[in-house]
Design a protein around this motif. Structure first.
Motif, PDB file in Angstrom:
ATOM      1  N   GLY A 185     -59.784  52.975  59.765  1.00 51.64           N
ATOM      2  CA  GLY A 185     -60.590  54.165  59.518  1.00 51.64           C
ATOM      3  C   GLY A 185     -62.083  53.868  59.512  1.00 51.64           C
ATOM      4  N   VAL A 186     -62.472  52.710  58.981  1.00 54.05           N
ATOM      5  CA  VAL A 186     -63.884  52.312  58.991  1.00 54.05           C
ATOM      6  C   VAL A 186     -64.341  52.118  60.432  1.00 54.05           C
ATOM      7  N   LEU A 187     -63.507  51.448  61.219  1.00 54.51           N
ATOM      8  CA  LEU A 187     -63.863  51.206  62.624  1.00 54.51           C
ATOM      9  C   LEU A 187     -63.935  52.512  63.409  1.00 54.51           C
ATOM     10  N   ARG A 188     -63.038  53.451  63.104  1.00 53.39           N
ATOM     11  CA  ARG A 188     -63.111  54.761  63.760  1.00 53.39           C
ATOM     12  C   ARG A 188     -64.385  55.493  63.362  1.00 53.39           C
ATOM     13  N   SER A 189     -64.778  55.400  62.094  1.00 55.97           N
ATOM     14  CA  SER A 189     -66.013  56.043  61.640  1.00 55.97           C
ATOM     15  C   SER A 189     -67.232  55.492  62.357  1.00 55.97           C
ATOM     16  N   LEU A 190     -67.194  54.216  62.664  1.00 60.14           N
ATOM     17  CA  LEU A 190     -68.294  53.579  63.394  1.00 60.14           C
ATOM     18  C   LEU A 190     -68.181  53.783  64.901  1.00 60.14           C
ATOM     19  N   ARG A 191     -67.097  54.397  65.319  1.00 60.22           N
ATOM     20  CA  ARG A 191     -66.789  54.582  66.740  1.00 60.22           C
ATOM     21  C   ARG A 191     -66.622  53.232  67.450  1.00 60.22           C
ATOM     22  N   LEU A 192     -66.086  52.255  66.713  1.00 59.30           N
ATOM     23  CA  LEU A 192     -65.860  50.921  67.269  1.00 59.30           C
ATOM     24  C   LEU A 192     -64.387  50.632  67.506  1.00 59.30           C
ATOM     25  N   GLU A 193     -63.519  51.458  67.028  1.00 56.69           N
ATOM     26  CA  GLU A 193     -62.086  51.211  67.117  1.00 56.69           C
ATOM     27  C   GLU A 193     -61.570  51.712  68.459  1.00 56.69           C
ATOM     28  N   PRO A 194     -60.816  50.997  69.216  1.00 58.97           N
ATOM     29  CA  PRO A 194     -60.267  49.664  68.982  1.00 58.97           C
ATOM     30  C   PRO A 194     -61.062  48.571  69.697  1.00 58.97           C
ATOM     31  N   ALA A 195     -62.362  48.756  69.847  1.00 54.69           N
ATOM     32  CA  ALA A 195     -63.197  47.834  70.618  1.00 54.69           C
ATOM     33  C   ALA A 195     -63.099  46.398  70.118  1.00 54.69           C
ATOM     34  N   ALA A 196     -62.719  45.502  70.998  1.00 54.02           N
ATOM     35  CA  ALA A 196     -62.600  44.091  70.650  1.00 54.02           C
ATOM     36  C   ALA A 196     -63.885  43.333  70.960  1.00 54.02           C
ATOM     37  N   LYS A 197     -64.750  43.901  71.801  1.00 46.35           N
ATOM     38  CA  LYS A 197     -65.956  43.191  72.218  1.00 46.35           C
ATOM     39  C   LYS A 197     -66.866  42.809  71.048  1.00 46.35           C
ATOM     40  N   PRO A 198     -67.165  43.702  70.082  1.00 44.85           N
ATOM     41  CA  PRO A 198     -68.013  43.272  68.966  1.00 44.85           C
ATOM     42  C   PRO A 198     -67.417  42.120  68.157  1.00 44.85           C
ATOM     43  N   TRP A 199     -66.101  42.134  67.977  1.00 47.59           N
ATOM     44  CA  TRP A 199     -65.452  41.032  67.264  1.00 47.59           C
ATOM     45  C   TRP A 199     -65.631  39.719  68.027  1.00 47.59           C
ATOM     46  N   ARG A 200     -65.386  39.761  69.340  1.00 46.28           N
ATOM     47  CA  ARG A 200     -65.546  38.552  70.168  1.00 46.28           C
ATOM     48  C   ARG A 200     -66.992  38.066  70.137  1.00 46.28           C
ATOM     49  N   GLU A 201     -67.923  39.002  70.176  1.00 48.23           N
ATOM     50  CA  GLU A 201     -69.337  38.641  70.156  1.00 48.23           C
ATOM     51  C   GLU A 201     -69.692  37.893  68.862  1.00 48.23           C
ATOM     52  N   LEU A 202     -69.189  38.370  67.732  1.00 50.06           N
ATOM     53  CA  LEU A 202     -69.459  37.707  66.450  1.00 50.06           C
ATOM     54  C   LEU A 202     -68.715  36.376  66.342  1.00 50.06           C
TER      55      LEU A 202
END
Length: 195
Positions: A39-56
């Motif tokens: 739900g937090v990731l959906r609120s940020l409009r990042l779900e299910p994006a894996a790219k930010p996780w890989r970047e970090l």
């Protein structure tokens, strides 16, 4: 926390990864683990994006771990200096919720990680007793992970959506802004300083 992340993350870290890093840093526990609900990731409009996780992960700032529940993503933060940068966990959690609201598309009036991060930056750097703020444009650019030449279009977007009443970059490099009436999320000093 935005200033810490500006220094801790590589300069080319994208706005989506910075939004994610902000939530991870504010929601981590004392062992530097974090579990983010979908739900937090959906609120940020990042779900299910894996790219930010890989970047970090590529920046060696965090490592994803197997989640305990299926509706979350878990990670271990790897930057031990983070423990010295944060207030107590209850204050950080309040700041995380505040940052989520300040950067949400409904508050920022737009969808997109850079305007969302810009909204968090401007709102957190606006004094509690005022609707106007002042900061160096280069500081905001570093915190948002974007060249300062791209910020005017982001600021125009935030003004067009009603978050900003006005903004101006002075010859000195200072950015001055005024939040539109009724858009500022009021927080106490602990939450504002954490974000």
């Amino acid at each position: 926390m935005l200033s810490y992340l500006a220094a801790a993350l590589p300069e080319d870290t994208s706005a989506p990864a910075r939004l994610l890093a902000l939530q991870c840093a504010l929601r981590m526990n004392s062992t530097m683990h974090v579990r983010l609900p979908q739900g937090v990731l959906r609120s940020l409009r990042l779900e299910p994006a894996a790219k930010p996780w890989r970047e970090l992960e590529n920046a060696l700032w965090l490592r994803t771990t197997p989640p305990i529940a299926g509706n979350e993503i878990a990670a271990e933060l790897l930057d031990v200096t983070l423990l010295g940068q944060t207030p107590a966990r209850p204050d950080r959690r309040q700041a995380a919720d505040w940052a989520l609201r300040a950067g949400s598309p409904s508050t920022a009036g737009t969808i997109g990680p850079l305007p969302q991060l810009g909204s968090v930056y401007l709102t957190s750097h606006t004094p509690q007793d005022s609707a106007s703020g002042l900061a160096e444009i280069d500081q905001m650019a570093r915190a948002c992970g974007t060249p300062s030449t791209e910020l005017p279009s982001t600021l125009e977007q935030l003004a067009a959506t009603g978050l900003l009443a006005s903004w101006r970059v002075w010859d000195s490099g200072d950015l001055q802004w005024t939040l539109a009436c009724g858009t500022a999320l009021r927080v106490d000093d602990r939450q504002q300083s954490s974000a």
